[in-house]
Design a protein around this motif. Structure first.
Motif, PDB file in Angstrom:
ATOM      1  N   ASP A  10       0.836  -1.199   0.000  1.00 25.47           N
ATOM      2  CA  ASP A  10       0.000   0.000   0.000  1.00 25.47           C
ATOM      3  C   ASP A  10       0.874   1.253   0.000  1.00 25.47           C
ATOM      4  OD1 ASP A  10      -2.209  -1.632   0.142  1.00 25.47           O
ATOM      5  OD2 ASP A  10      -2.672  -1.176   2.242  1.00 25.47           O
ATOM      6  N   SER A  11       0.338   2.317  -0.577  1.00 28.18           N
ATOM      7  CA  SER A  11       1.081   3.577  -0.673  1.00 28.18           C
ATOM      8  C   SER A  11       0.227   4.734  -0.190  1.00 28.18           C
ATOM      9  CB  SER A  11       1.489   3.858  -2.127  1.00 28.18           C
ATOM     10  OG  SER A  11       2.332   2.860  -2.620  1.00 28.18           O
ATOM     11  N   ILE A  12       0.906   5.835   0.105  1.00 26.37           N
ATOM     12  CA  ILE A  12       0.248   7.124   0.286  1.00 26.37           C
ATOM     13  C   ILE A  12       0.955   8.118  -0.619  1.00 26.37           C
ATOM     14  CG2 ILE A  12      -0.470   6.637   2.658  1.00 26.37           C
ATOM     15  CD1 ILE A  12       1.774   8.526   3.589  1.00 26.37           C
ATOM     16  N   VAL A  13       0.233   9.140  -1.044  1.00 27.65           N
ATOM     17  CA  VAL A  13       0.792  10.155  -1.935  1.00 27.65           C
ATOM     18  C   VAL A  13       0.714  11.498  -1.221  1.00 27.65           C
ATOM     19  CG1 VAL A  13       0.584  11.293  -4.170  1.00 27.65           C
ATOM     20  CG2 VAL A  13       0.050   8.858  -3.960  1.00 27.65           C
ATOM     21  N   ILE A  14       1.828  12.222  -1.228  1.00 19.40           N
ATOM     22  CA  ILE A  14       1.915  13.527  -0.582  1.00 19.40           C
ATOM     23  C   ILE A  14       2.158  14.579  -1.658  1.00 19.40           C
ATOM     24  CG2 ILE A  14       3.167  14.931   1.094  1.00 19.40           C
ATOM     25  CD1 ILE A  14       4.025  12.218   2.402  1.00 19.40           C
ATOM     26  N   ASP A  15       1.260  15.534  -1.732  1.00 19.70           N
ATOM     27  CA  ASP A  15       1.402  16.683  -2.646  1.00 19.70           C
ATOM     28  C   ASP A  15       1.588  16.262  -4.107  1.00 19.70           C
ATOM     29  OD1 ASP A  15       1.439  19.442  -3.114  1.00 19.70           O
ATOM     30  OD2 ASP A  15       3.627  19.536  -2.991  1.00 19.70           O
ATOM     31  N   ASP A  16       1.004  15.168  -4.504  1.00 23.45           N
ATOM     32  CA  ASP A  16       1.095  14.659  -5.887  1.00 23.45           C
ATOM     33  C   ASP A  16       2.518  14.433  -6.376  1.00 23.45           C
ATOM     34  OD1 ASP A  16      -1.635  14.484  -6.422  1.00 23.45           O
ATOM     35  OD2 ASP A  16      -1.757  16.572  -7.078  1.00 23.45           O
ATOM     36  N   ARG A  17       3.520  14.553  -5.490  1.00 22.60           N
ATOM     37  CA  ARG A  17       4.914  14.403  -5.917  1.00 22.60           C
ATOM     38  C   ARG A  17       5.681  13.368  -5.128  1.00 22.60           C
ATOM     39  NH1 ARG A  17       8.221  19.420  -6.732  1.00 22.60           N
ATOM     40  NH2 ARG A  17       8.446  19.313  -4.488  1.00 22.60           N
ATOM     41  N   ILE A  18       5.188  13.000  -3.966  1.00 25.70           N
ATOM     42  CA  ILE A  18       5.914  12.073  -3.103  1.00 25.70           C
ATOM     43  C   ILE A  18       5.032  10.850  -2.865  1.00 25.70           C
ATOM     44  CG2 ILE A  18       7.011  11.745  -0.858  1.00 25.70           C
ATOM     45  CD1 ILE A  18       7.201  14.880  -0.759  1.00 25.70           C
ATOM     46  N   VAL A  19       5.592   9.676  -3.139  1.00 29.02           N
ATOM     47  CA  VAL A  19       4.860   8.431  -2.910  1.00 29.02           C
ATOM     48  C   VAL A  19       5.621   7.630  -1.858  1.00 29.02           C
ATOM     49  CG1 VAL A  19       3.984   6.294  -3.937  1.00 29.02           C
ATOM     50  CG2 VAL A  19       4.012   8.409  -5.292  1.00 29.02           C
ATOM     51  N   VAL A  20       4.921   7.295  -0.774  1.00 24.25           N
ATOM     52  CA  VAL A  20       5.500   6.491   0.301  1.00 24.25           C
ATOM     53  C   VAL A  20       4.799   5.136   0.255  1.00 24.25           C
ATOM     54  CG1 VAL A  20       5.924   6.293   2.769  1.00 24.25           C
ATOM     55  CG2 VAL A  20       5.906   8.558   1.695  1.00 24.25           C
ATOM     56  N   ILE A  34      10.387   5.432  -0.500  1.00 19.53           N
ATOM     57  CA  ILE A  34       9.955   6.807  -0.733  1.00 19.53           C
ATOM     58  C   ILE A  34      10.410   7.233  -2.119  1.00 19.53           C
ATOM     59  CG2 ILE A  34      10.087   9.194   0.075  1.00 19.53           C
ATOM     60  CD1 ILE A  34      10.834   7.983   2.859  1.00 19.53           C
ATOM     61  N   ASP A  35       9.454   7.605  -2.949  1.00 22.43           N
ATOM     62  CA  ASP A  35       9.746   8.082  -4.298  1.00 22.43           C
ATOM     63  C   ASP A  35       9.416   9.566  -4.322  1.00 22.43           C
ATOM     64  OD1 ASP A  35      10.291   8.257  -6.990  1.00 22.43           O
ATOM     65  OD2 ASP A  35       8.395   7.374  -7.632  1.00 22.43           O
ATOM     66  N   ALA A  36      10.464  10.397  -4.497  1.00 21.99           N
ATOM     67  CA  ALA A  36      10.277  11.845  -4.460  1.00 21.99           C
ATOM     68  C   ALA A  36      11.225  12.502  -5.452  1.00 21.99           C
ATOM     69  CB  ALA A  36      10.546  12.365  -3.054  1.00 21.99           C
ATOM     70  N   PRO A  37      10.883  13.707  -5.905  1.00 22.42           N
ATOM     71  CA  PRO A  37      11.785  14.444  -6.793  1.00 22.42           C
ATOM     72  C   PRO A  37      13.129  14.698  -6.104  1.00 22.42           C
ATOM     73  CG  PRO A  37       9.613  15.477  -6.733  1.00 22.42           C
ATOM     74  CD  PRO A  37       9.627  14.435  -5.663  1.00 22.42           C
ATOM     75  N   THR A  38      14.158  14.843  -6.896  1.00 17.74           N
ATOM     76  CA  THR A  38      15.503  15.015  -6.341  1.00 17.74           C
ATOM     77  C   THR A  38      15.688  16.332  -5.598  1.00 17.74           C
ATOM     78  OG1 THR A  38      16.281  15.900  -8.460  1.00 17.74           O
ATOM     79  CG2 THR A  38      16.593  13.539  -8.065  1.00 17.74           C
ATOM     80  N   ASP A  39      14.790  17.313  -5.822  1.00 25.28           N
ATOM     81  CA  ASP A  39      14.925  18.588  -5.112  1.00 25.28           C
ATOM     82  C   ASP A  39      14.349  18.531  -3.696  1.00 25.28           C
ATOM     83  OD1 ASP A  39      12.334  18.421  -6.336  1.00 25.28           O
ATOM     84  OD2 ASP A  39      12.037  20.549  -5.897  1.00 25.28           O
ATOM     85  N   ILE A  40      13.807  17.402  -3.309  1.00 24.40           N
ATOM     86  CA  ILE A  40      13.258  17.239  -1.967  1.00 24.40           C
ATOM     87  C   ILE A  40      14.234  16.401  -1.153  1.00 24.40           C
ATOM     88  CG2 ILE A  40      11.397  16.224  -0.601  1.00 24.40           C
ATOM     89  CD1 ILE A  40       9.509  16.913  -2.879  1.00 24.40           C
ATOM     90  N   SER A  41      14.687  16.969  -0.036  1.00 25.76           N
ATOM     91  CA  SER A  41      15.604  16.246   0.849  1.00 25.76           C
ATOM     92  C   SER A  41      14.800  15.314   1.750  1.00 25.76           C
ATOM     93  CB  SER A  41      16.394  17.216   1.720  1.00 25.76           C
ATOM     94  OG  SER A  41      17.193  18.038   0.913  1.00 25.76           O
ATOM     95  N   ILE A  42      15.282  14.095   1.907  1.00 26.13           N
ATOM     96  CA  ILE A  42      14.639  13.127   2.784  1.00 26.13           C
ATOM     97  C   ILE A  42      15.705  12.613   3.740  1.00 26.13           C
ATOM     98  CG2 ILE A  42      13.397  10.938   2.930  1.00 26.13           C
ATOM     99  CD1 ILE A  42      12.490  11.458   0.009  1.00 26.13           C
ATOM    100  N   TRP A  43      15.486  12.822   5.036  1.00 21.48           N
ATOM    101  CA  TRP A  43      16.446  12.434   6.061  1.00 21.48           C
ATOM    102  C   TRP A  43      15.751  11.644   7.149  1.00 21.48           C
ATOM    103  CZ3 TRP A  43      21.391  13.620   5.051  1.00 21.48           C
ATOM    104  CH2 TRP A  43      21.653  14.678   4.175  1.00 21.48           C
ATOM    105  N   ARG A  44      16.457  10.689   7.724  1.00 21.16           N
ATOM    106  CA  ARG A  44      15.994  10.089   8.976  1.00 21.16           C
ATOM    107  C   ARG A  44      16.142  11.171  10.038  1.00 21.16           C
ATOM    108  NH1 ARG A  44      20.041   5.834   8.280  1.00 21.16           N
ATOM    109  NH2 ARG A  44      20.698   6.542  10.323  1.00 21.16           N
ATOM    110  N   SER A  45      15.212  11.252  10.968  1.00 17.34           N
ATOM    111  CA  SER A  45      15.212  12.349  11.943  1.00 17.34           C
ATOM    112  C   SER A  45      16.505  12.409  12.748  1.00 17.34           C
ATOM    113  CB  SER A  45      14.000  12.252  12.869  1.00 17.34           C
ATOM    114  OG  SER A  45      14.004  11.023  13.563  1.00 17.34           O
ATOM    115  N   GLU A  46      17.058  11.252  13.146  1.00 21.81           N
ATOM    116  CA  GLU A  46      18.279  11.281  13.948  1.00 21.81           C
ATOM    117  C   GLU A  46      19.472  11.776  13.140  1.00 21.81           C
ATOM    118  OE1 GLU A  46      17.940   7.007  12.395  1.00 21.81           O
ATOM    119  OE2 GLU A  46      16.569   8.525  13.154  1.00 21.81           O
TER     120      GLU A  46
END
Length: 84
Positions: A10-20, A34-46
């Motif tokens: 199952d997936s969720i879509v955020i802002d039509d650009r990010i698929v989790v 996580i599938d997101a455009p390269t201009d979006i930074s994705i980091w683990r919180s720690e």
């Protein structure tokens, strides 16, 4: 905070650009894709917290270094004035 129940695949879509997507659940571990455009930074919180801490430390070191340079400049200027 939005709370959702999802199953593997199952997936969720955020802002039509990010698929989790839920890839796998094993015991108490959830694997996400996580599938997101390269201009979006994705980091683990720690990891993001570590980066922020290192940036704060670097800013302090730079600030201290600038103070030293200014102090040296003042000392040199005072020496020059003493000679005149």
């Amino acid at each position: 905070m939005l709370v959702l129940s999802r199953r593997p695949g199952d997936s969720i879509v955020i802002d039509d650009r990010i698929v989790v997507t839920v890839l796998e659940i094993k015991g108490d571990t959830l694997k996400l894709g996580i599938d997101a455009p390269t201009d979006i930074s994705i980091w683990r919180s720690e990891v993001l917290e570590d980066i922020k801490a290192q940036n704060r430390l670097a800013a302090e070191v730079e600030k201290e270094g600038n103070r030293d340079v200014l102090r040296i400049g003042e000392l040199l200027l005072n020496k020059k004035r003493e000679k005149e």
